[in-house]
Design a protein around this motif. Structure first.
Motif, PDB file in Angstrom:
ATOM      1  N   THR A   5      -7.603 -27.893 -32.465  1.00 32.79           N
ATOM      2  CA  THR A   5      -7.523 -27.081 -31.686  1.00 32.79           C
ATOM      3  C   THR A   5      -7.089 -25.513 -32.414  1.00 32.79           C
ATOM      4  OG1 THR A   5      -5.056 -27.288 -31.461  1.00 32.79           O
ATOM      5  CG2 THR A   5      -6.624 -28.285 -29.911  1.00 32.79           C
ATOM      6  N   HIS A   6      -7.713 -24.550 -31.901  1.00 31.77           N
ATOM      7  CA  HIS A   6      -7.502 -23.035 -32.454  1.00 31.77           C
ATOM      8  C   HIS A   6      -6.216 -22.576 -32.124  1.00 31.77           C
ATOM      9  CE1 HIS A   6      -8.030 -18.885 -33.300  1.00 31.77           C
ATOM     10  NE2 HIS A   6      -8.466 -19.197 -34.640  1.00 31.77           N
ATOM     11  N   PRO A   7      -5.295 -22.193 -33.205  1.00 35.85           N
ATOM     12  CA  PRO A   7      -3.881 -21.477 -32.851  1.00 35.85           C
ATOM     13  C   PRO A   7      -4.234 -20.378 -32.305  1.00 35.85           C
ATOM     14  CG  PRO A   7      -4.429 -21.498 -35.111  1.00 35.85           C
ATOM     15  CD  PRO A   7      -5.715 -22.242 -34.644  1.00 35.85           C
ATOM     16  N   HIS A   8      -4.537 -20.093 -31.073  1.00 40.84           N
ATOM     17  CA  HIS A   8      -4.872 -18.633 -30.481  1.00 40.84           C
ATOM     18  C   HIS A   8      -3.591 -17.781 -30.502  1.00 40.84           C
ATOM     19  CE1 HIS A   8      -8.908 -19.285 -29.155  1.00 40.84           C
ATOM     20  NE2 HIS A   8      -8.730 -20.312 -28.460  1.00 40.84           N
ATOM     21  N   ASN A   9      -2.521 -18.247 -29.985  1.00 41.84           N
ATOM     22  CA  ASN A   9      -1.511 -17.342 -29.903  1.00 41.84           C
ATOM     23  C   ASN A   9      -1.156 -16.886 -31.118  1.00 41.84           C
ATOM     24  OD1 ASN A   9      -1.004 -17.645 -27.426  1.00 41.84           O
ATOM     25  ND2 ASN A   9       0.634 -19.248 -27.407  1.00 41.84           N
ATOM     26  N   ASP A  10      -1.161 -17.449 -32.368  1.00 43.80           N
ATOM     27  CA  ASP A  10      -0.598 -16.986 -33.430  1.00 43.80           C
ATOM     28  C   ASP A  10      -1.631 -15.938 -34.247  1.00 43.80           C
ATOM     29  OD1 ASP A  10       1.435 -16.790 -35.605  1.00 43.80           O
ATOM     30  OD2 ASP A  10      -0.109 -17.584 -37.118  1.00 43.80           O
ATOM     31  N   ALA A  11      -3.121 -16.374 -34.099  1.00 40.86           N
ATOM     32  CA  ALA A  11      -4.276 -15.504 -34.602  1.00 40.86           C
ATOM     33  C   ALA A  11      -4.165 -14.006 -33.840  1.00 40.86           C
ATOM     34  CB  ALA A  11      -5.479 -15.986 -34.278  1.00 40.86           C
ATOM     35  N   ASP A  12      -4.087 -14.302 -32.419  1.00 41.05           N
ATOM     36  CA  ASP A  12      -3.861 -13.094 -31.593  1.00 41.05           C
ATOM     37  C   ASP A  12      -2.791 -11.953 -31.958  1.00 41.05           C
ATOM     38  OD1 ASP A  12      -6.234 -13.626 -30.145  1.00 41.05           O
ATOM     39  OD2 ASP A  12      -5.111 -14.481 -28.603  1.00 41.05           O
ATOM     40  N   GLY A 533       9.000 -11.261 -42.047  1.00 44.34           N
ATOM     41  CA  GLY A 533       9.873 -10.359 -41.604  1.00 44.34           C
ATOM     42  C   GLY A 533       9.116  -9.434 -40.696  1.00 44.34           C
ATOM     43  N   LYS A 534       7.812  -8.858 -41.145  1.00 46.38           N
ATOM     44  CA  LYS A 534       7.360  -7.922 -39.948  1.00 46.38           C
ATOM     45  C   LYS A 534       7.281  -8.806 -38.758  1.00 46.38           C
ATOM     46  CE  LYS A 534       3.689  -5.646 -41.767  1.00 46.38           C
ATOM     47  NZ  LYS A 534       4.059  -4.051 -41.670  1.00 46.38           N
ATOM     48  N   SER A 535       6.875  -9.998 -38.817  1.00 49.21           N
ATOM     49  CA  SER A 535       6.565 -10.840 -37.591  1.00 49.21           C
ATOM     50  C   SER A 535       7.866 -11.018 -36.748  1.00 49.21           C
ATOM     51  CB  SER A 535       6.002 -12.249 -37.850  1.00 49.21           C
ATOM     52  OG  SER A 535       4.697 -12.128 -38.544  1.00 49.21           O
ATOM     53  N   ALA A 536       8.807 -11.303 -37.399  1.00 48.82           N
ATOM     54  CA  ALA A 536      10.084 -11.476 -36.934  1.00 48.82           C
ATOM     55  C   ALA A 536      10.672 -10.124 -36.179  1.00 48.82           C
ATOM     56  CB  ALA A 536      11.333 -11.680 -37.969  1.00 48.82           C
ATOM     57  N   ILE A 537      10.274  -8.953 -36.531  1.00 42.56           N
ATOM     58  CA  ILE A 537      10.591  -7.650 -35.960  1.00 42.56           C
ATOM     59  C   ILE A 537       9.681  -7.470 -34.615  1.00 42.56           C
ATOM     60  CG2 ILE A 537      10.592  -5.081 -36.319  1.00 42.56           C
ATOM     61  CD1 ILE A 537      11.208  -5.584 -39.203  1.00 42.56           C
ATOM     62  N   LYS A 538       8.519  -7.665 -34.885  1.00 44.43           N
ATOM     63  CA  LYS A 538       7.676  -7.768 -33.909  1.00 44.43           C
ATOM     64  C   LYS A 538       8.018  -8.583 -32.440  1.00 44.43           C
ATOM     65  CE  LYS A 538       4.866  -4.545 -35.465  1.00 44.43           C
ATOM     66  NZ  LYS A 538       4.676  -2.911 -34.860  1.00 44.43           N
ATOM     67  N   ALA A 539       8.232  -9.746 -32.843  1.00 46.14           N
ATOM     68  CA  ALA A 539       8.431 -10.909 -32.048  1.00 46.14           C
ATOM     69  C   ALA A 539       9.617 -10.555 -31.249  1.00 46.14           C
ATOM     70  CB  ALA A 539       8.633 -12.231 -32.555  1.00 46.14           C
ATOM     71  N   ASP A 540      10.750 -10.007 -31.865  1.00 44.17           N
ATOM     72  CA  ASP A 540      11.870  -9.627 -31.156  1.00 44.17           C
ATOM     73  C   ASP A 540      11.739  -8.619 -30.302  1.00 44.17           C
ATOM     74  OD1 ASP A 540      14.978  -9.901 -31.075  1.00 44.17           O
ATOM     75  OD2 ASP A 540      14.788  -8.076 -31.860  1.00 44.17           O
ATOM     76  N   LEU A 542       9.030  -7.822 -28.767  1.00 47.33           N
ATOM     77  CA  LEU A 542       8.339  -8.419 -27.640  1.00 47.33           C
ATOM     78  C   LEU A 542       9.069  -9.085 -26.615  1.00 47.33           C
ATOM     79  CD1 LEU A 542       5.001  -9.189 -29.397  1.00 47.33           C
ATOM     80  CD2 LEU A 542       5.271  -7.336 -27.840  1.00 47.33           C
ATOM     81  N   LEU A 543       9.860  -9.941 -27.178  1.00 44.00           N
ATOM     82  CA  LEU A 543      10.800 -10.791 -26.249  1.00 44.00           C
ATOM     83  C   LEU A 543      11.730  -9.629 -25.584  1.00 44.00           C
ATOM     84  CD1 LEU A 543      11.879 -13.674 -28.563  1.00 44.00           C
ATOM     85  CD2 LEU A 543      11.090 -13.855 -26.076  1.00 44.00           C
ATOM     86  N   ALA A 544      12.472  -8.529 -26.234  1.00 45.06           N
ATOM     87  CA  ALA A 544      13.226  -7.821 -25.500  1.00 45.06           C
ATOM     88  C   ALA A 544      12.413  -7.066 -24.212  1.00 45.06           C
ATOM     89  CB  ALA A 544      13.897  -6.892 -26.650  1.00 45.06           C
ATOM     90  N   ALA A 545      11.219  -6.615 -24.556  1.00 43.74           N
ATOM     91  CA  ALA A 545      10.473  -5.889 -23.818  1.00 43.74           C
ATOM     92  C   ALA A 545      10.023  -6.903 -22.463  1.00 43.74           C
ATOM     93  CB  ALA A 545       9.215  -5.401 -24.226  1.00 43.74           C
ATOM     94  N   GLY A 546      10.038  -8.062 -22.805  1.00 44.80           N
ATOM     95  CA  GLY A 546       9.688  -9.123 -21.528  1.00 44.80           C
ATOM     96  C   GLY A 546       8.010  -9.244 -21.488  1.00 44.80           C
ATOM     97  N   GLU A 547       7.461  -9.130 -22.567  1.00 48.40           N
ATOM     98  CA  GLU A 547       6.113  -9.003 -22.469  1.00 48.40           C
ATOM     99  C   GLU A 547       5.325 -10.344 -22.211  1.00 48.40           C
ATOM    100  OE1 GLU A 547       4.043  -6.483 -22.980  1.00 48.40           O
ATOM    101  OE2 GLU A 547       5.461  -4.956 -23.582  1.00 48.40           O
ATOM    102  N   GLY A 548       6.226 -11.471 -21.904  1.00 50.59           N
ATOM    103  CA  GLY A 548       5.499 -12.639 -21.792  1.00 50.59           C
ATOM    104  C   GLY A 548       5.255 -13.498 -23.051  1.00 50.59           C
ATOM    105  N   HIS A 549       4.932 -14.777 -23.015  1.00 48.33           N
ATOM    106  CA  HIS A 549       4.586 -15.569 -24.361  1.00 48.33           C
ATOM    107  C   HIS A 549       5.948 -15.863 -24.698  1.00 48.33           C
ATOM    108  CE1 HIS A 549       0.287 -14.940 -23.915  1.00 48.33           C
ATOM    109  NE2 HIS A 549       0.507 -13.705 -23.920  1.00 48.33           N
ATOM    110  N   GLU A 550       7.006 -16.108 -23.927  1.00 49.64           N
ATOM    111  CA  GLU A 550       8.483 -16.286 -24.570  1.00 49.64           C
ATOM    112  C   GLU A 550       8.505 -17.667 -25.323  1.00 49.64           C
ATOM    113  OE1 GLU A 550      11.419 -16.253 -21.950  1.00 49.64           O
ATOM    114  OE2 GLU A 550      10.956 -14.161 -20.967  1.00 49.64           O
ATOM    115  N   ASP A 551       7.890 -18.496 -25.137  1.00 48.75           N
ATOM    116  CA  ASP A 551       7.926 -19.848 -25.954  1.00 48.75           C
ATOM    117  C   ASP A 551       7.573 -19.750 -27.211  1.00 48.75           C
ATOM    118  OD1 ASP A 551       9.223 -21.227 -23.666  1.00 48.75           O
ATOM    119  OD2 ASP A 551       7.470 -22.045 -23.060  1.00 48.75           O
ATOM    120  N   PHE A 552       6.171 -18.788 -27.247  1.00 44.67           N
ATOM    121  CA  PHE A 552       5.547 -18.667 -28.515  1.00 44.67           C
ATOM    122  C   PHE A 552       6.572 -17.586 -29.169  1.00 44.67           C
ATOM    123  CE2 PHE A 552       3.236 -15.582 -31.072  1.00 44.67           C
ATOM    124  CZ  PHE A 552       2.632 -16.197 -32.172  1.00 44.67           C
ATOM    125  N   LEU A 553       7.029 -16.658 -28.801  1.00 43.06           N
ATOM    126  CA  LEU A 553       7.765 -15.623 -29.488  1.00 43.06           C
ATOM    127  C   LEU A 553       8.989 -16.209 -29.795  1.00 43.06           C
ATOM    128  CD1 LEU A 553       7.279 -12.471 -27.294  1.00 43.06           C
ATOM    129  CD2 LEU A 553       6.177 -13.072 -29.483  1.00 43.06           C
TER     130      LEU A 553
END
Length: 593
Positions: A5-12, A533-540, A542-553
């Protein structure tokens, strides 16, 4: 065996927040291309990878290629799969519109290639080599040559290869002996090449070989190598394939540890008077032309390290969730994913593949940015970054893949060493990747030599400066204070290692070679930490903004934390070894080995 299965969420996620794909496309003037389109393309690629290519992976391993009177016969089902691949337009994805390509950014091709390599590494090697040949001809072929050969290579009607290695000339291409004798409007090629990936098959009507050879008056060494197109079948005046076979054939295939469905051929040229070959560019410039193809392929092979690790991870994860081997006090049973050591191995695989993906896509996007930059200084900056990142991506990802695919087999326990489970195939297939397109040692020497010492460490310092910016960004958040401290510490070790190299290489001719692999691996784990490190900053954010994909983030943040806790500290170990230099390594008399 688990399905792919392709890891869509991470690639996107990587496309949007690490590569910044929308911004890249705007810079390139590609207004109609964006992350919405990239996600749709990956969805379609995943369908072909999952439904067509992945089911053939085991079949190809068990029933590899064979020699017949026609030449090499590909594994069962591969020809039909290749036809679907071509009919869907995948070979032309990133090629120039002038020759029938779709003109999408290079990084889009990288993401799609991850799908092919993860679903079926042996199959994916064929279009990968073709893309490299296309790149070489696009950059160095004449207009007439491009018009003749590129359209059918780009649409997949023909495939391509590169023929460098000879029985007496492996890495040392200065020893190439294949001859090219002028004969009217072409040359007659004679000699033998070995280890030619997909050098022969029956899936397409023609195969376009790019061959290194020497003309009669060529100077000795690498300065006397030229590059030639040598087709399997001759063309007519209209440029169509005829049934007249050129004087080139595969005389044997290697029986290998892995990638059984990828034919590794010994090619013989000129057994009956000389194979017709056409000079690419100018005489005696063939090595530089071939390096266009090879550098393209080096990042692709690094991507293969990610891809096979991802496939191994998926299978190990599914097995760990299903394998019951543990009993609670009340007599109930539980699966092995609940054991801390299995979690350790799975997290190493998950964190490793996510860091590898981010770094691979980032480096690929730098190729695009070097082409699309608005001014010369930006072009130079991005070109230099590509030069520096290529040996790190190729070397670190393929070496790390050895560990990660081993862990996939280890998680299976004894069943991992039973071929029918499929895990062992991923482990075996990964082994060749540290050899392809230059061994780990060659990548490491390239990093410390041509990419660091030659420019006084400038390329490397620029990279360290960019990593420092991420460390500062991490410091700005209380949540990431630990991340910031660990990345800053690792960065300091890398800076000291850079200075050690610059200082000691002047006095000790063996210093660079002695520390090169450790330097490369250190930079790989550091760059992986940079990406996480860049990923952690972005994920945080997005979570704070309530952009969805909470489980993935939330999972992304945990994975980043694990990388900083368990993988980034490896930088310290590599630095300690670098400081020790090569004195004890070089002190042993040869006869004492």
């Amino acid at each position: 065996m688990s399905a792919y299965t392709h890891p869509h969420n991470d690639a996107d996620f990587v496309f949007e927040h690490i590569v910044e794909f929308n911004q890249l496309c705007q810079q390139a003037g590609l207004e109609d291309i964006n992350t919405e389109l990239s996600s749709a393309i990956l969805t379609e690629a995943a369908k072909l990878g999952t439904d067509v290519l992945a089911p053939l992976n085991w079949e190809g391993d068990q029933n590899g290629t064979s020699m017949t009177e026609k030449g090499v016969q590909e594994s069962p089902g591969f020809a039909e799969a290749y036809q679907q691949f071509v009919e869907s337009g995948w070979p032309s994805l990133t090629a120039a519109e002038a020759f029938g390509g779709q003109n999408l950014p290079h990084v889009m091709g990288t993401a799609v290639n991850e799908v092919w390599h993860t679903s079926n590494l042996a199959f994916a090697l064929c279009p990968m080599l073709t893309h490299g040949a296309i790149s070489s001809l696009t950059n160095h072929g004449s207009k007439e040559m491009q018009d003749t050969w590129l359209p059918n290579m780009i649409n997949g009607t023909w495939t391509g290869t590169m023929n460098l290695t000879e029985p007496s000339a492996g890495t040392d291409l200065a020893a190439v002996k294949t001859k090219a004798v002028p004969n009217g409007d072409h040359y007659l090629i004679s000699g033998q090449k070995i280890f030619i990936t997909w050098g022969d098959h029956q899936m397409t009507e023609n195969i376009v070989h790019l061959v290194l050879a020497r003309t009669p008056d060529a100077p000795a060494g690498v300065k006397g190598i030229s590059l030639f197109i040598v087709p399997k079948f001759m063309l007519d005046e209209a440029g169509n394939t005829t049934d007249k076979q050129n004087d080139v054939k595969c005389i044997s295939t290697e029986h290998k540890l892995g990638i059984h469905a990828s034919p590794t051929c010994t090619m013989s040229f000129g057994d009956n008077g000389g194979a017709v070959g056409y000079l690419v560019g100018e005489e005696n410039k063939g090595l530089s032309y071939m390096f266009t193809m090879m550098n393209h392929a080096r990042q692709d092979v690094g991507l293969q390290g990610l891809a096979i690790s991802e496939r191994s991870y998926q299978q190990a994860r599914d097995y760990a969730k299903e394998r019951v081997q543990g009993t609670n006090k009340d007599g109930s049973r539980f699966t092995i994913i609940n054991f801390p050591d299995v979690r350790r191995m799975l997290m190493l695989m998950k964190a490793g593949t996510e860091a590898m993906r981010a770094l691979s896509y980032y480096a690929s996007a730098e190729i695009d940015r070097s082409h699309f930059a608005a001014d010369d200084s930006a072009k130079v900056k991005h070109h230099n970054r590509v030069e520096l990142m290529t040996p790190i991506v190729k070397g670190w990802l393929t070496e790390f893949a050895q560990e990660l695919t081993y862990l996939g087999t280890q998680i299976h326990g004894g069943m991992g060493f039973v071929e029918e489970t499929g895990s062992a195939q991923h482990y075996r297939d990964a082994r060749i990747l540290t050899i392809y397109e230059g061994t780990t040692g060659i990548q490491a020497l390239d990093l410390v030599g041509r990419k660091t010492l030659v420019n006084g460490g400038e390329f490397l310092q620029d990279l360290l400066n960019d990593i420092a910016e991420t460390a500062e960004a991490l410091k700005a958040s209380d949540k990431f204070a630990s991340h910031a401290a660990k990345l800053s510490s690792a960065l300091d070790k890398a800076a000291q290692a850079r200075q050690w190299l610059l200082d000691n290489a002047k006095e000790d001719r063996s210093a660079a070679g002695a520390i090169s692999v450790n330097m490369m691996m250190m930079m790989g784990f550091l760059c992986g930490g940079w990406m996480m490190g860049k990923s952690a900053i972005k994920a945080d954010k997005l979570l704070a903004a309530g952009e969805g994909h909470e489980d993935f983030l939330k999972a992304k943040l945990i994975t980043c934390q694990f990388y900083f806790d368990h993988l980034l500290p490896r930088v310290d170990g590599y630095f300690a070894v670098i400081q020790n230099g090569g004195e004890s390594m070089m002190a042993m008399p040869e006869d004492s080995f």
